[in-house]
Design an enzyme around this catalytic site. Sequence first.
Site, PDB file in Angstrom:
ATOM      1  N   LYS A  13       0.754  -1.143   0.062  1.00 24.98           N
ATOM      2  CA  LYS A  13      -0.034   0.025   0.097  1.00 24.98           C
ATOM      3  C   LYS A  13       0.955   1.349   0.166  1.00 24.98           C
ATOM      4  O   LYS A  13       0.675   2.264  -0.826  1.00 24.98           O
ATOM      5  CB  LYS A  13      -0.931  -0.013   1.174  1.00 24.98           C
ATOM      6  CG  LYS A  13      -1.876  -1.145   1.411  1.00 24.98           C
ATOM      7  CD  LYS A  13      -2.803  -1.191   2.600  1.00 24.98           C
ATOM      8  CE  LYS A  13      -1.800  -1.132   3.918  1.00 24.98           C
ATOM      9  NZ  LYS A  13      -1.400  -2.277   4.107  1.00 24.98           N
ATOM     10  N   ARG A  88      -9.548   1.021   8.811  1.00 22.25           N
ATOM     11  CA  ARG A  88      -8.963  -0.274   9.099  1.00 22.25           C
ATOM     12  C   ARG A  88      -9.996  -1.077   9.720  1.00 22.25           C
ATOM     13  O   ARG A  88      -9.772  -2.412  10.064  1.00 22.25           O
ATOM     14  CB  ARG A  88      -7.942  -0.217   9.741  1.00 22.25           C
ATOM     15  CG  ARG A  88      -6.670  -0.703   9.194  1.00 22.25           C
ATOM     16  CD  ARG A  88      -5.607  -0.420  10.238  1.00 22.25           C
ATOM     17  NE  ARG A  88      -4.365  -1.118   9.974  1.00 22.25           N
ATOM     18  CZ  ARG A  88      -3.179  -0.659   9.241  1.00 22.25           C
ATOM     19  NH1 ARG A  88      -3.127   0.463   8.712  1.00 22.25           N
ATOM     20  NH2 ARG A  88      -2.263  -1.544   8.999  1.00 22.25           N
ATOM     21  N   ARG A 127      11.776  -6.328   3.754  1.00 21.71           N
ATOM     22  CA  ARG A 127      11.474  -4.972   3.919  1.00 21.71           C
ATOM     23  C   ARG A 127      12.278  -3.990   4.787  1.00 21.71           C
ATOM     24  O   ARG A 127      12.900  -4.508   5.818  1.00 21.71           O
ATOM     25  CB  ARG A 127      10.217  -4.631   4.343  1.00 21.71           C
ATOM     26  CG  ARG A 127       9.749  -3.018   4.539  1.00 21.71           C
ATOM     27  CD  ARG A 127       8.525  -2.810   4.383  1.00 21.71           C
ATOM     28  NE  ARG A 127       7.761  -3.178   5.870  1.00 21.71           N
ATOM     29  CZ  ARG A 127       6.610  -2.780   6.146  1.00 21.71           C
ATOM     30  NH1 ARG A 127       5.810  -2.161   4.943  1.00 21.71           N
ATOM     31  NH2 ARG A 127       5.897  -3.320   7.081  1.00 21.71           N
ATOM     32  N   ARG A 160      11.927  -2.235  10.500  1.00 26.20           N
ATOM     33  CA  ARG A 160      10.794  -1.639  11.243  1.00 26.20           C
ATOM     34  C   ARG A 160      10.600  -2.311  12.462  1.00 26.20           C
ATOM     35  O   ARG A 160      10.550  -3.797  12.514  1.00 26.20           O
ATOM     36  CB  ARG A 160       9.529  -1.457  10.399  1.00 26.20           C
ATOM     37  CG  ARG A 160       8.872   0.062  10.704  1.00 26.20           C
ATOM     38  CD  ARG A 160       7.717   0.006   9.500  1.00 26.20           C
ATOM     39  NE  ARG A 160       6.578  -0.742   9.747  1.00 26.20           N
ATOM     40  CZ  ARG A 160       5.334  -0.491   9.220  1.00 26.20           C
ATOM     41  NH1 ARG A 160       5.365   0.280   7.997  1.00 26.20           N
ATOM     42  NH2 ARG A 160       4.154  -1.006   9.635  1.00 26.20           N
ATOM     43  N   ARG A 171      -0.271  -9.276  13.040  1.00 25.80           N
ATOM     44  CA  ARG A 171      -0.709  -8.207  12.232  1.00 25.80           C
ATOM     45  C   ARG A 171      -1.513  -8.780  11.094  1.00 25.80           C
ATOM     46  O   ARG A 171      -2.596  -8.128  10.760  1.00 25.80           O
ATOM     47  CB  ARG A 171       0.263  -7.394  11.774  1.00 25.80           C
ATOM     48  CG  ARG A 171       0.997  -6.569  12.900  1.00 25.80           C
ATOM     49  CD  ARG A 171       2.263  -5.903  12.153  1.00 25.80           C
ATOM     50  NE  ARG A 171       2.087  -4.911  11.023  1.00 25.80           N
ATOM     51  CZ  ARG A 171       3.281  -4.750  10.255  1.00 25.80           C
ATOM     52  NH1 ARG A 171       4.417  -5.092  10.195  1.00 25.80           N
ATOM     53  NH2 ARG A 171       2.835  -3.644   9.387  1.00 25.80           N
TER      54      ARG A 171
HETATM   55  P1  AP5 Z   1       4.829  -1.746   1.479  1.00 26.13           P
HETATM   56  O1  AP5 Z   1       4.512  -0.691   0.429  1.00 26.13           O
HETATM   57  O2  AP5 Z   1       5.816  -1.135   2.894  1.00 26.13           O
HETATM   58  O3  AP5 Z   1       3.612  -2.367   2.055  1.00 26.13           O
HETATM   59  P2  AP5 Z   1       2.231  -1.816   3.114  1.00 26.13           P
HETATM   60  O4  AP5 Z   1       1.012  -2.363   2.841  1.00 26.13           O
HETATM   61  O5  AP5 Z   1       2.441  -0.165   3.062  1.00 26.13           O
HETATM   62  O6  AP5 Z   1       2.687  -2.374   4.639  1.00 26.13           O
HETATM   63  P3  AP5 Z   1       2.786  -1.660   5.852  1.00 26.13           P
HETATM   64  O7  AP5 Z   1       3.377  -2.757   6.800  1.00 26.13           O
HETATM   65  O8  AP5 Z   1       3.139  -0.316   5.926  1.00 26.13           O
HETATM   66  O9  AP5 Z   1       1.221  -1.807   6.094  1.00 26.13           O
HETATM   67  P4  AP5 Z   1       0.608  -1.870   7.529  1.00 26.13           P
HETATM   68  O10 AP5 Z   1      -0.641  -1.737   7.115  1.00 26.13           O
HETATM   69  O11 AP5 Z   1       0.784  -3.068   8.404  1.00 26.13           O
HETATM   70  O12 AP5 Z   1       1.411  -0.948   8.202  1.00 26.13           O
HETATM   71  P5  AP5 Z   1       0.554   0.694   8.874  1.00 26.13           P
HETATM   72  O13 AP5 Z   1       1.934   1.517   8.841  1.00 26.13           O
HETATM   73  O14 AP5 Z   1      -0.462   1.241   8.102  1.00 26.13           O
HETATM   74  O15 AP5 Z   1       5.558  -3.365   0.790  1.00 26.13           O
HETATM   75  C1  AP5 Z   1       6.117  -4.292   1.597  1.00 26.13           C
HETATM   76  C2  AP5 Z   1       7.366  -4.531   1.050  1.00 26.13           C
HETATM   77  O16 AP5 Z   1       7.181  -5.146  -0.333  1.00 26.13           O
HETATM   78  C3  AP5 Z   1       8.361  -3.302   0.877  1.00 26.13           C
HETATM   79  O17 AP5 Z   1       9.697  -3.955   1.170  1.00 26.13           O
HETATM   80  C4  AP5 Z   1       8.206  -2.949  -0.493  1.00 26.13           C
HETATM   81  O18 AP5 Z   1       9.549  -2.584  -1.168  1.00 26.13           O
HETATM   82  C5  AP5 Z   1       7.833  -4.341  -1.309  1.00 26.13           C
HETATM   83  N1  AP5 Z   1       7.073  -4.244  -2.378  1.00 26.13           N
HETATM   84  C6  AP5 Z   1       5.962  -3.582  -2.643  1.00 26.13           C
HETATM   85  N2  AP5 Z   1       5.545  -3.895  -3.853  1.00 26.13           N
HETATM   86  C7  AP5 Z   1       6.304  -4.739  -4.552  1.00 26.13           C
HETATM   87  C8  AP5 Z   1       6.384  -5.280  -5.698  1.00 26.13           C
HETATM   88  N3  AP5 Z   1       5.212  -5.028  -6.566  1.00 26.13           N
HETATM   89  N4  AP5 Z   1       7.082  -6.162  -6.060  1.00 26.13           N
HETATM   90  C9  AP5 Z   1       8.165  -6.613  -5.306  1.00 26.13           C
HETATM   91  N5  AP5 Z   1       8.448  -5.867  -3.968  1.00 26.13           N
HETATM   92  C10 AP5 Z   1       7.404  -4.922  -3.610  1.00 26.13           C
HETATM   93  O19 AP5 Z   1       0.305   0.507  10.277  1.00 26.13           O
HETATM   94  C11 AP5 Z   1       1.302   0.056  11.182  1.00 26.13           C
HETATM   95  C12 AP5 Z   1       0.464  -0.049  12.554  1.00 26.13           C
HETATM   96  O20 AP5 Z   1       0.034   1.179  12.828  1.00 26.13           O
HETATM   97  C13 AP5 Z   1      -0.708  -0.952  12.514  1.00 26.13           C
HETATM   98  O21 AP5 Z   1      -0.471  -2.422  12.720  1.00 26.13           O
HETATM   99  C14 AP5 Z   1      -1.636  -0.463  13.590  1.00 26.13           C
HETATM  100  O22 AP5 Z   1      -1.233  -0.664  14.919  1.00 26.13           O
HETATM  101  C15 AP5 Z   1      -1.461   1.174  13.456  1.00 26.13           C
HETATM  102  N6  AP5 Z   1      -2.554   1.660  12.631  1.00 26.13           N
HETATM  103  C16 AP5 Z   1      -2.072   2.356  11.256  1.00 26.13           C
HETATM  104  N7  AP5 Z   1      -3.346   2.724  10.946  1.00 26.13           N
HETATM  105  C17 AP5 Z   1      -4.114   2.427  11.873  1.00 26.13           C
HETATM  106  C18 AP5 Z   1      -5.575   2.416  11.685  1.00 26.13           C
HETATM  107  N8  AP5 Z   1      -6.325   3.110  10.695  1.00 26.13           N
HETATM  108  N9  AP5 Z   1      -6.281   2.036  12.893  1.00 26.13           N
HETATM  109  C19 AP5 Z   1      -5.654   1.568  13.701  1.00 26.13           C
HETATM  110  N10 AP5 Z   1      -4.318   1.350  13.857  1.00 26.13           N
HETATM  111  C20 AP5 Z   1      -3.747   1.729  12.807  1.00 26.13           C
END
Ligand code: AP5
Length: 215
Positions: A13, A88, A127, A160, A171
């Site tokens: 994402k 979410r 990652r 991370r 997660r």
């Molecule tokens: P990446 O782009 O980093 O994936 P992502 O989907 O953004 O993953 P996140 O871990 O950031 O998502 P998340 O939803 O768990 O975390 P968030 O920060 O929102 O890609 C992943 C890897 O793949 C990378 O290494 C990238 O380079 C590689 N890649 C990507 N595309 C590729 C491709 N096509 N081919 C090859 N490689 C590729 O949330 C973290 C925490 O915050 C949550 O667990 C929660 O505790 C809290 N939080 C955040 N938002 C909320 C909410 N709305 N409500 C409640 N808690 C929340």
Amino acid sequence: MKIIMLGAPGAGKGTYAKQITQKYDIPAISTGDIFRENIKAGTELGKKAKGYMDAGNLVPDELVCDLVVDRLQQEDCKNGYILDGFPRTIPQAEALTEALKKQDDGIDFALEINMADEAIVERMAGRRVCEKCGATYHIVNIPPKKEGICDECGGNIILRDDDAPETVKKRLEVYHEQTAPLIEYYKNLGLLSVIDGSKGLEQCVADISAVLESK
Ligand code: AP5
């Protein structure tokens, strides 16, 4: 253009949100990034969020909804935005729908980045993120030009805090329980498009662009 990015942790994402931002000149708003910035700055919000995040759980809805709705009022959102990681839960989605409805507004696209859990676990292991600016890399698929150093700001690239294998597993469980129901929610609103996230970066970006240009 108002876009929601749905998908499991590590589906890509954040990576695609950044590409869309550059292409369409609209801000990407990541609730995960907002929490990480607050943790780094030692704010009250950051202190409250950290425990939930480190355990792989969601931060409670009441700490998230107003924060996002307020952020959407800012000037840079007037031509649209990408929401990465929000909503979410169903209550978050309902709060967003209601807040936008009050302004006679609504979301245009909900993009689900679809990836199998096994592929996600593999990707997450590779990652790395910049500890200074948060830019995301993958040690094999999307490496920085110079090993361990961020292309954008020269900061150090690290694992991370919530990317330890056990936390990733938790997660993913939380995603399937609490976030995956949003796929049906946005499908019922006629806004859902599914992107096959297992393809390479360029193909995924092309598939997303095709959806965004279809309306
Ligand atoms: P990446 O782009 O980093 O994936 P992502 O989907 O953004 O993953 P996140 O871990 O950031 O998502 P998340 O939803 O768990 O975390 P968030 O920060 O929102 O890609 C992943 C890897 O793949 C990378 O290494 C990238 O380079 C590689 N890649 C990507 N595309 C590729 C491709 N096509 N081919 C090859 N490689 C590729 O949330 C973290 C925490 O915050 C949550 O667990 C929660 O505790 C809290 N939080 C955040 N938002 C909320 C909410 N709305 N409500 C409640 N808690 C929340």
